[in-house]
Design an enzyme around this catalytic site. Structure first.
Site, PDB file in Angstrom:
ATOM      1  CD  GLU A 244      -2.163  10.191  19.342  1.00 61.34           C
ATOM      2  OE1 GLU A 244      -1.904   9.833  18.222  1.00 61.34           O
ATOM      3  OE2 GLU A 244      -2.369  10.081  20.313  1.00 61.34           O
TER       4      GLU A 244
ATOM      5  CD  GLN B 191      -2.212   1.377   2.949  1.00 61.42           C
ATOM      6  OE1 GLN B 191      -1.695   0.920   3.585  1.00 61.42           O
ATOM      7  NE2 GLN B 191      -3.010   2.038   3.327  1.00 61.42           N
TER       8      GLN B 191
ATOM      9  CD  GLU C 259      -3.806   0.943   6.607  1.00 55.65           C
ATOM     10  OE1 GLU C 259      -4.815   2.102   6.674  1.00 55.65           O
ATOM     11  OE2 GLU C 259      -2.884   0.132   6.988  1.00 55.65           O
TER      12      GLU C 259
END
Ligand code: FAD
Length: 401
Positions: free
Chosen positions: A370, A119, A237
């Protein structure tokens, strides 16, 4: 306790019969792994929610779990561990965005791991803000010429194909100027350099593109649709990294229970027992949450629950392995060797010490914790959005260093 056998649904029965047939005709013990995986693909048991003819049967993705469990229990091979980026992310993207020719060409050898995929999204200046990327693609007749640098590219050193996103229109706002391609990792102008991790291994890489030519037919979607294509990859993913459903008490939590059992009696104090039990409970809650999310998952579209799973599993795995190393005492500091090796697979560790070091990446890879919190805050809780000063500005006019 009485165990009541609930009858299987028609779809579950159909899948179960196909697994019976696969295991009977191709016993894992005597069938080469690639042949077995090819037969699994041909029966529609590769990604059961994919369309028929492309490795699936058009059924609920929740059925895949029982297929995998039965094949693993019979000693069969696993595409996810052989081609993790390919199976978990690139296959699901190709099936949604690829042309019929691309699906026919790529999905089967991807599933059998004859052709490994990587990827190519992150760049030195754009990871979390991946839509701000700078690698360029410009059209030249019926080809595109690509220049730029990607980074943290897992398994690029083994890859035959890469899922690449580049900027094809710098005058559009950042999300609108991206285009996705399948790139031949053996093409002229593709250079792969190892990046070493704290485990000593280099499972990821830097990848440089210098005037690399990609045929127009290798585009996924249309020019300018690269952001939408990559959302399919990123959603998958998250599920692929965080949404796996291990058997109860297996995986890293099993290592913690073993480490507890091996402790000398004088170290089995109430505080340590409490810590172990809390982690065990968190692991079980996550497992059950993932089972529920998997049942609710729409076909091919994992939705925001993928971000919950990704975030929760990263923190949990880090906490469990830190506790394992604590319980190992001085042995926790023994590390075989930092010699640089190029692993054949990613995200797997042969020792607990290595698993601990590798787990530090869990809250970064596939989107940081985050950023997952931002996504959940905005899309699930409806909180005010992150500050986005570059949203309406053409990418070429956004200040960057
Ligand atoms: C082991 C591993 C394997 C990887 N494999 C691949 C791969 O195969 N292919 C690929 O393309 N990429 C891969 N990556 C890259 C990964 O996706 C990025 O590292 C990740 O998205 C973070 O980007 P960054 O490293 O540029 O950090 P940055 O985006 O620069 O972030 C730095 C820090 O700022 C915080 N931050 C950034 N933006 C915000 C915000 N808006 N709000 C709050 N905090 C913020 C981040 O959480 C982080 O703590 C891999 C990474 C790792 C660790």
């Amino acid at each position: 306790m009485t165990v009541i056998d609930t009858p299987l649904s028609a779809d579950a029965q159909k899948v179960s019969d196909l697994v019976d047939d696969l295991l009977e005709q191709y016993p894992p013990a005597s069938t080469p792994a690639r042949e077995f995986l090819g037969q699994q693909f041909d029966r529609g048991l590769a990604w059961v929610h994919f369309p028929e003819g492309h490795g699936g049967l058009g059924l609920s993705p929740g059925l895949q779990r029982s297929i995998n469990e039965r094949i693993t229990a019979a000693g069969g091979p696993n595409s996810m561990s052989r081609n993790p980026i390919g199976y978990g992310m690139c296959g699901p993207t190709v099936v949604v965005w690829g042309s019929e020719e691309q699906k026919q060409r790529y999905l089967r050898p991807l599933f059998t791991a004859e052709e490994i995929w990587c990827q190519l999204f992150s760049e030195p200046g754009s990871g979390s803000d991946f839509a701000g990327l700078s690698s360029r693609g410009s059209r030249d007749g019926d080809e595109w010429i690509v220049n730029g640098q990607k980074v943290w590219t897992t398994l690029a050193h083994l890859s035959r194909w890469g899922l690449l996103v580049v900027r094809t229109d710098p005058e559009a706002v950042k999300h609108a100027g991206l285009t996705a391609f399948v790139v031949d990792m053996h093409a002229p102008g593709v250079e792969v350099r190892p990046l070493r991790q704290m485990t000593g291994e280099a499972e990821f890489n830097e990848v440089y593109f210098t005037d690399t030519r990609i045929p127009e037919s290798e585009m996924l979607g249309k020019p300018g649709e690269g952001w939408r294509v990559s959302l399919t990859t990123l959603m998958n993913e998250r599920v692929s990294i965080g949404g796996t459903i291990p058997r109860k008490g297996s995986g890293s939590i099993a290592a913690l229970v073993n480490a507890w059992n091996d402790l000398p009696e004088d170290r089995k104090d109430a505080v340590t027992r409490d810590d172990v039990m809390k982690l065990w409970s968190r692991a079980e809650v996550l497992r059950l949450t993932n089972i529920r999310a998997n049942q609710m998952r729409k076909m091919g579209d994992p939705g925001p629950e993928g971000s919950i799973a990704k975030m929760a599993s990263a923190d949990l795995n880090k906490d469990i392995l830190a506790k394992v190393v604590d319980l190992l005492g001085a042995d926790g500091m023994l590390y075989g060797s930092y010699e640089m090796i190029r692993p054949e697979t990613a995200m797997e560790s042969d020792t607990l010490q290595k698993a601990f070091l590798r787990s530090r990446a869990n809250s970064i890879e596939g989107g940081t914790t985050e950023v997952m919190k931002n996504i959940l805050g905005e899309r699930v809780l409806g909180l005010p959005g992150d500050v986005r000063v570059d949203r309406e500005v053409p990418w070429s006019q956004v200040p960057r260093n």
